[in-house]
Enzyme design. Structure first.
Site, PDB file in Angstrom:
ATOM      1  N   HIS A  93     -13.735  -3.619  -8.475  1.00 29.34           N
ATOM      2  CA  HIS A  93     -12.391  -4.353  -9.362  1.00 29.34           C
ATOM      3  C   HIS A  93     -11.397  -5.846  -8.820  1.00 29.34           C
ATOM      4  O   HIS A  93     -11.284  -5.590  -7.718  1.00 29.34           O
ATOM      5  CB  HIS A  93     -10.971  -2.958  -9.189  1.00 29.34           C
ATOM      6  N   TYR A 222      -0.298  -1.255 -12.134  1.00 30.97           N
ATOM      7  CA  TYR A 222       0.926  -1.088 -11.160  1.00 30.97           C
ATOM      8  C   TYR A 222       2.764  -1.247 -11.985  1.00 30.97           C
ATOM      9  O   TYR A 222       2.667  -2.491 -12.130  1.00 30.97           O
ATOM     10  CB  TYR A 222       0.861  -2.244  -9.852  1.00 30.97           C
ATOM     11  N   PRO A 314       1.693   5.205   0.192  1.00 34.05           N
ATOM     12  CA  PRO A 314       0.708   5.211  -0.533  1.00 34.05           C
ATOM     13  C   PRO A 314       0.655   3.853  -1.665  1.00 34.05           C
ATOM     14  O   PRO A 314      -0.213   2.869  -2.211  1.00 34.05           O
ATOM     15  CB  PRO A 314       0.120   6.042  -1.433  1.00 34.05           C
ATOM     16  N   LYS A 318      -3.280   1.682   1.011  1.00 38.80           N
ATOM     17  CA  LYS A 318      -3.835   0.540   2.639  1.00 38.80           C
ATOM     18  C   LYS A 318      -4.030   2.279   3.642  1.00 38.80           C
ATOM     19  O   LYS A 318      -4.879   1.767   4.809  1.00 38.80           O
ATOM     20  CB  LYS A 318      -2.376   0.250   3.047  1.00 38.80           C
ATOM     21  N   TYR A 406      -3.672  -7.369  -0.985  1.00 36.39           N
ATOM     22  CA  TYR A 406      -4.194  -5.632  -1.105  1.00 36.39           C
ATOM     23  C   TYR A 406      -6.076  -6.041  -1.056  1.00 36.39           C
ATOM     24  O   TYR A 406      -6.193  -4.944  -0.896  1.00 36.39           O
ATOM     25  CB  TYR A 406      -4.209  -6.205  -2.778  1.00 36.39           C
TER      26      TYR A 406
END
Ligand code: DHB
Length: 414
Positions: A93, A222, A314, A318, A406
């Site tokens: 991704h 998100y 969450p 990570k 990220y």
């Protein structure tokens, strides 16, 4: 499975007769990603270990966990020889969508930082690592009970437990690694006077579902909304993983499928053409939500790894990445401690791991507070969050900051 450990012949008397004693170089409590990856890396370096876990292999495989792996952890799996299945069954991704104000805003990791992440569920990583141990003749014992640490601070610490066949065992070790999660026995073996627990509670949790449906978007979504956070993740072309912010005491039995869909749809609804695809819900659970760090990460012959040492909320996925980062650092430090016979080398582990741990703590906390609705949130707070999301999505500096965190770029761990 063949044990690499040498059977000791007890000289007789008391406990020695009751429990069979063996020896190994490294005892590992917990067969999650941190414990199994460490055992695998140590075996590559010619160091033997015994891994124990109180869960059965089937129970671990049936527990749904996160599914995002940083590039360097994908490489760790492949290059260490654990498995290259991620290259065939995982998917790369190159970005995520931040969704707020009824629109999706893509954060393009490839363009911003030249990196990507891999969608590959933790259950698959567990299977890869457990298979690698089996293939290489590693000693992993699932379904043990009565796990105790014997003299963890002393010169020859031991793991004491009852095997799944009911036999009492004691494995003496040079080093014990506590990788048994946030509720395991190892964290509590750190003496109160020597350690500090840093923690933060949150007034919400995640309701997680598995859905038999095709994906709704190319990448993860998100979503910020007036009703709270939602995350639209994926598993396979026909199975999706979704979460929505809920009360920490939420009871899954109060959530029939229709109610879940109403809530998820309300949180992703917008003016664009995004459509959340529904399907039968095959699993429902509430995930705990907290931040935690234990310092130091070593006491005597005991070191902590993964969730036993630190927990992150969450948001941003990570936890698994930190567990694998710990294993990578520990493999190096433990190997040198064993080779030199100097346990003080273990003191290098905490400082090397903790910079990355606190960086991930900050990133997870930041993503969480930017996207979730606090129970006492006012209209001011929601406007401020939307402004923050615009600042991230509409500025190269803001988007790069998210992309770096990220993908794990710029992390000083390891
Ligand atoms: C998943 C979990 C996360 O916490 C996250 O940030 C992204 C994805 C998942 O389970 O797919």
């Amino acid at each position: 499975m063949r044990s690499l450990s040498e059977e000791l012949r007890p000289a007789g008397g008391g406990r020695a007769l009751a429990s069979a004693q063996t020896r190994t170089e490294v005892g590992i409590v917990g067969a999650g990603p941190a414990g199994l990856m460490l055992a695998h890396l140590l075996a590559n370096a010619g160091i033997e270990s015994v891994v124990i876990d109180n869960r059965t292999r089937a129970a671990i495989e049936a527990t749904h966990r996160a599914g995002i792996l940083e590039d360097r952890n994908m490489r760790l799996l492949v290059e260490s020889g654990a498995s290259d299945r991620i290259l065939r069954h995982g998917s790369k991704h190159a970005g995520i969508d931040l969704r707020f104000g009824g629109h999706s805003h893509r954060i393009d990791f490839s363009a911003l930082v030249g990196a990507a992440v891999w969608l590959y569920p933790q259950t698959e990583i567990f299977a890869d690592l457990a298979d690698a141990r089996e293939r290489n003749g590693g000693d992993v014992r699932f379904g043990v009970t009565d796990t105790r640490l014997v003299d963890p601070a002393g010169d020859r610490p031991a793991m004491s437990f009852t095997d799944s066949d009911g036999h009492a065992r004691e494995v003496r070790c040079e080093v014990i690694v506590g990788a048994d999660g946030s509720r395991g026995v190892c964290r509590s073996a750190m003496p109160t006077a020597r350690r500090t627990f840093f923690h933060r509670a949150y007034p919400f949790a995640w309701f997680g579902v598995l859905v038999a449906a095709p994906p709704s978007a190319a990448e993860l979504v998100y979503a910020h909304s007036d009703r709270g956070f939602a995350l639209i993740s994926q598993r396979t072309p026909s199975l999706q993983r979704m979460y929505f912010q809920c009360d920490p005491d939420e009871d899954v039995s109060r959530w029939p499928d229709d109610r879940i869909w109403d809530e998820l749809q309300a949180r992703v609804r917008g003016a664009d053409d995004f459509a959340l695809r529904e399907g039968p819900i095959t699993d429902k659970s509430v995930l705990p939500f907290r931040s935690f760090v234990c310092e130091p990460m070593r006491h005597g012959g005991l070191v902590l790894a993964g969730d036993a040492a630190h927990t992150v909320p969450p948001t941003g996925a990570k936890g698994l990445n930190l567990a694998l980062a710990d294993a990578r650092i520990l493999a190096d430090v433990v190997e040198r401690a064993i080779r030199t016979g100097d346990r003080e080398v273990l003191d290098e582990y905490g400082p090397r791991a903790l910079a990355g741990v606190w960086r991930a703590q900050y990133f997870s906390y930041w993503m969480t507070t930017m996207l979730h609705r606090a129970p006492d949130a006012t209209a001011f707070d929601l406007h401020r969050q939307r402004a923050e999301l615009r600042a991230v999505a509409n500025s190269a500096a803001g988007a790069t900051f998210l992309a770096e965190g990220y993908t794990g770029l710029g992390s000083s761990s390891g």
